[in-house]
Design an enzyme around this catalytic site. Structure first.
Site, PDB file in Angstrom:
ATOM      1  N   HIS A 155       1.114  -0.809  -0.096  1.00  0.00           N
ATOM      2  CA  HIS A 155      -0.086  -0.462   0.357  1.00  0.00           C
ATOM      3  C   HIS A 155       1.187   1.215   0.152  1.00  0.00           C
ATOM      4  O   HIS A 155       2.271   1.235   0.675  1.00  0.00           O
ATOM      5  CB  HIS A 155      -0.428  -0.185   1.474  1.00  0.00           C
ATOM      6  CG  HIS A 155      -1.761  -0.989   1.491  1.00  0.00           C
ATOM      7  ND1 HIS A 155      -1.215  -2.330   2.126  1.00  0.00           N
ATOM      8  CD2 HIS A 155      -2.706  -0.801   1.899  1.00  0.00           C
ATOM      9  CE1 HIS A 155      -2.110  -3.315   2.144  1.00  0.00           C
ATOM     10  NE2 HIS A 155      -3.189  -2.505   1.809  1.00  0.00           N
TER      11      HIS A 155
ATOM     12  N   ASP B  29       2.223   1.814   3.734  1.00  0.00           N
ATOM     13  CA  ASP B  29       3.576   1.277   3.921  1.00  0.00           C
ATOM     14  C   ASP B  29       4.782   0.909   3.368  1.00  0.00           C
ATOM     15  O   ASP B  29       5.862   1.188   4.299  1.00  0.00           O
ATOM     16  CB  ASP B  29       3.664  -0.612   3.361  1.00  0.00           C
ATOM     17  CG  ASP B  29       2.095  -1.030   3.565  1.00  0.00           C
ATOM     18  OD1 ASP B  29       1.260  -0.592   4.321  1.00  0.00           O
ATOM     19  OD2 ASP B  29       1.771  -1.666   2.632  1.00  0.00           O
TER      20      ASP B  29
ATOM     21  N   GLU C 228     -10.894  -7.020  -4.021  1.00  0.00           N
ATOM     22  CA  GLU C 228     -11.271  -8.039  -3.029  1.00  0.00           C
ATOM     23  C   GLU C 228     -12.253  -8.368  -2.607  1.00  0.00           C
ATOM     24  O   GLU C 228     -12.124  -7.173  -1.421  1.00  0.00           O
ATOM     25  CB  GLU C 228      -9.786  -7.290  -2.412  1.00  0.00           C
ATOM     26  CG  GLU C 228      -9.785  -8.310  -1.626  1.00  0.00           C
ATOM     27  CD  GLU C 228      -8.144  -8.618  -0.891  1.00  0.00           C
ATOM     28  OE1 GLU C 228      -7.004  -7.858  -0.954  1.00  0.00           O
ATOM     29  OE2 GLU C 228      -8.388  -8.776   0.464  1.00  0.00           O
TER      30      GLU C 228
ATOM     31  N   GLU D 178      -8.881 -13.779  -1.135  1.00  0.00           N
ATOM     32  CA  GLU D 178      -8.375 -13.902   0.211  1.00  0.00           C
ATOM     33  C   GLU D 178      -9.075 -15.246   0.909  1.00  0.00           C
ATOM     34  O   GLU D 178     -10.487 -14.738   1.072  1.00  0.00           O
ATOM     35  CB  GLU D 178      -8.058 -13.014   0.864  1.00  0.00           C
ATOM     36  CG  GLU D 178      -7.956 -12.840   2.566  1.00  0.00           C
ATOM     37  CD  GLU D 178      -7.236 -12.040   3.101  1.00  0.00           C
ATOM     38  OE1 GLU D 178      -6.972 -11.048   2.464  1.00  0.00           O
ATOM     39  OE2 GLU D 178      -7.252 -11.924   4.729  1.00  0.00           O
TER      40      GLU D 178
ATOM     41  N   HIS E 125     -11.171 -14.544   4.074  1.00  0.00           N
ATOM     42  CA  HIS E 125     -12.243 -13.481   3.699  1.00  0.00           C
ATOM     43  C   HIS E 125     -13.470 -14.072   3.144  1.00  0.00           C
ATOM     44  O   HIS E 125     -14.272 -14.231   3.544  1.00  0.00           O
ATOM     45  CB  HIS E 125     -11.950 -12.326   2.598  1.00  0.00           C
ATOM     46  CG  HIS E 125     -11.334 -11.090   2.901  1.00  0.00           C
ATOM     47  ND1 HIS E 125     -10.804 -10.505   2.042  1.00  0.00           N
ATOM     48  CD2 HIS E 125     -10.400 -10.938   3.600  1.00  0.00           C
ATOM     49  CE1 HIS E 125      -9.522  -9.240   2.914  1.00  0.00           C
ATOM     50  NE2 HIS E 125      -9.587  -9.804   3.983  1.00  0.00           N
TER      51      HIS E 125
ATOM     52  N   ASP F 165     -10.945 -11.449  10.897  1.00  0.00           N
ATOM     53  CA  ASP F 165      -9.871 -11.508  10.515  1.00  0.00           C
ATOM     54  C   ASP F 165      -8.059 -11.744  11.305  1.00  0.00           C
ATOM     55  O   ASP F 165      -7.762 -10.867  10.998  1.00  0.00           O
ATOM     56  CB  ASP F 165      -9.895 -10.330   9.547  1.00  0.00           C
ATOM     57  CG  ASP F 165      -9.326 -10.722   8.089  1.00  0.00           C
ATOM     58  OD1 ASP F 165      -8.778 -11.961   7.576  1.00  0.00           O
ATOM     59  OD2 ASP F 165      -9.042  -9.417   7.640  1.00  0.00           O
TER      60      ASP F 165
ATOM     61  N   ASP G  75      -0.878 -12.844   2.076  1.00  0.00           N
ATOM     62  CA  ASP G  75      -1.138 -11.357   3.421  1.00  0.00           C
ATOM     63  C   ASP G  75      -2.006 -12.277   4.953  1.00  0.00           C
ATOM     64  O   ASP G  75      -2.961 -11.983   5.229  1.00  0.00           O
ATOM     65  CB  ASP G  75      -2.345 -11.083   2.489  1.00  0.00           C
ATOM     66  CG  ASP G  75      -3.155  -9.798   3.111  1.00  0.00           C
ATOM     67  OD1 ASP G  75      -2.979  -9.272   4.598  1.00  0.00           O
ATOM     68  OD2 ASP G  75      -4.156  -9.391   2.537  1.00  0.00           O
TER      69      ASP G  75
END
Ligand code: XLS
Ligand code: CA
Ligand code: CA
Length: 442
Positions: free
Chosen positions: A105, A108, A236, A272, A275, A311, A343
């Site tokens: 990101h 980050d 996503e 993901e 998720h 999560d 992730d």
């Protein structure tokens, strides 16, 4: 200017493939990057990536306690110097693990600026720094993305915010993140909904928020074509957290959204594992749904904890689940420009730099082993043949004309009555099939 001090990862030896019998815990047992599987090197199927946020920015803070993970760049007074130290450590980590990709990101890789323009200046400065570092390294960008969820300005959403200034701020941020992703030769660009959802319908106009999100995505797609970004745009899905209800709930919801806003041929999905399970699905279900509609883009690899309802983003360790996921990847035609992005985050008590290396070795090895299992199942042909045979009668002419729409309900009924149909149930053979999969694990 690169920082001169050695990073916390620089003293580790490069992790090599040593095979399943090695005693070395800092070696790969299954990830033999160059091994040819289903016609190409394993690495080209898996395309593993390290997530910058979990690996370099994680502090271990949680709602009950402060940071436990102390990295030198977090102590640095000058934020841009800290960002460069972090990048140096990141590239050491990529080199040690021998991964071909990373993901990031904007927040980050760079600190937040005092205002929009100073934040963008930081971003471009760090993108140039990363570009320089990539020249001497064998790592690429799997995808870039924008963090339009952490700062309080985004608390009521980015694209879906009731305030159009937040929409414009977010659009500007995403534009620059896309430009930077292209500059770094990124393979994809990801948009996770962040705070695009609602906490209560009582203060929310669903219609307005969905239209705003639809427009936002269309702007992103237009910009992709304008700058000639060849990678895929990926949404996503996630059902909840941080908002009570997210607009990108799961694959089926996002597919309906994309169709409604005319984007189903422009946008694919980053799916993901954690998720999927939060949405009440298995990971393989979501992969298969995406592949069915031509939306399979990339995967975020991790696991949740079925006893916890949030999560947890743990590193994966379930071989059966991962084998089933890899089987659907192969059935779905592979990941194309996508890959397997870890992730996943180490636990709060895993405070040594070595913990992060073990975490990735375990995750990458698991996916490699799972992919080999899945490839064996495909090559063994028994599983694909079961499905083929199960639907074989649909290949016959009459069945095909029912599907093509050549026959009305009345015509089908007349034919069925004439033949006085009496279809006989057949076994689905589930236990026999499951045994095939279980045997591939040993
Ligand atoms: C959060 C998401 C996020 C996306 C990228 O739950 O997984 O990390 O992958 O913004
Ligand atoms: Ca994710
Ligand atoms: Ca997540």
């Amino acid at each position: 200017m690169p920082t001169s001090a050695p990073s916390i990862f620089s003293s580790f030896d490069v992790v090599h493939y040593e095979g399943p019998d090695t005693q070395n815990s800092l070696a790969y047992r299954w990830y033999d990057a160059d091994r040819i599987v289903l016609g190409k090197p394993l690495q080209e199927h898996l395309r593993p990536a390290i997530a910058y946020w979990h690996s370099l920015a994680l502090t271990g803070a949680d709602p009950f306690g402060s940071a436990t993970i102390d990295r030198p760049w977090m102590r640095e007074q000058d934020a841009m110097t800290g960002a460069r130290m972090k990048a140096d450590a990141a590239f050491d980590l990529f080199r040690v693990l021998g991964v071909p990709f990373f993901t990031f990101h904007d927040r980050d890789i760079t600190p937040e600026g005092a205002d929009l323009n100073s934040g963008l200046k930081n971003l471009h400065e760090m993108a140039d720094y990363l570009e320089e570092k990539m020249q001497g390294a064998s790592v690429g960008v799997l995808w870039g993305t924008a963090n339009t969820f952490a700062h309080p300005r985004f608390m009521a959403g980015a694209a879906t915010n009731p305030d159009p200034e937040v929409f414009a701020f977010s659009a500007t941020t995403v534009k620059h993140c896309m430009d930077v992703t292209k500059q770094l030769n990124g393979q994809n660009y990801v948009l996770w909904g962040g705070r695009e959802g609602y906490d209560t319908l009582l203060n929310t106009s669903l219609r307005r928020e969905l239209d705003q999100l639809g427009r936002f995505l269309n702007l992103v797609v237009e910009h992709k074509h304008k700058i000639g970004f060849r990678g895929a745009i990926l949404m996503e899905p996630k059902p909840k957290e941080p908002t009570k209800h997210q607009y990108d709930f799961d694959v089926a919801t996002v597919y309906a959204f994309l169709q409604h806003y005319g984007l189903e041929h422009e946008v694919k999905l980053n799916i993901e594992a954690n998720h999927a399970t939060l949405a009440g699905h298995s990971f393989e279900h979501e992969i298969s749904m995406a592949a069915t509609f031509g939306l399979l883009g990339s995967l975020d690899i991790n696991r949740g904890d079925l006893l916890l309802g949030w999560d947890t983003d743990q590193f994966p360790n379930n071989l059966l689940d991962t084998t089933l996921a890899m089987y659907e990847v192969i059935r779905g035609g592979g990941l194309g420009t996508g890959g397997l992005n870890f992730d996943a985050k180490i636990r709060r008590q895993s405070i040594e730099s070595e913990d992060l290396i073990h975490a990735h070795i375990g995750g990458i090895d698991l996916c490699a082993r799972a992919f080999l299992n899945a490839a064996k199942l495909v090559e063994g042909k028994q599983l694909p043949e079961v499905v083929e045979q199960r639907y074989a009668n649909w290949n016959e002419e009459y069945a095909q004309s029912m599907l093509r729409g050549n026959l009305s309900l009345e015509a089908i009924a007349a034919d069925a009555e004439k033949k006085n149909l009496n279809p006989k149930p057949r076994s689905g053979r589930q236990e026999w099939i499951e045994n095939l999969v279980t045997r591939s694990l040993f």
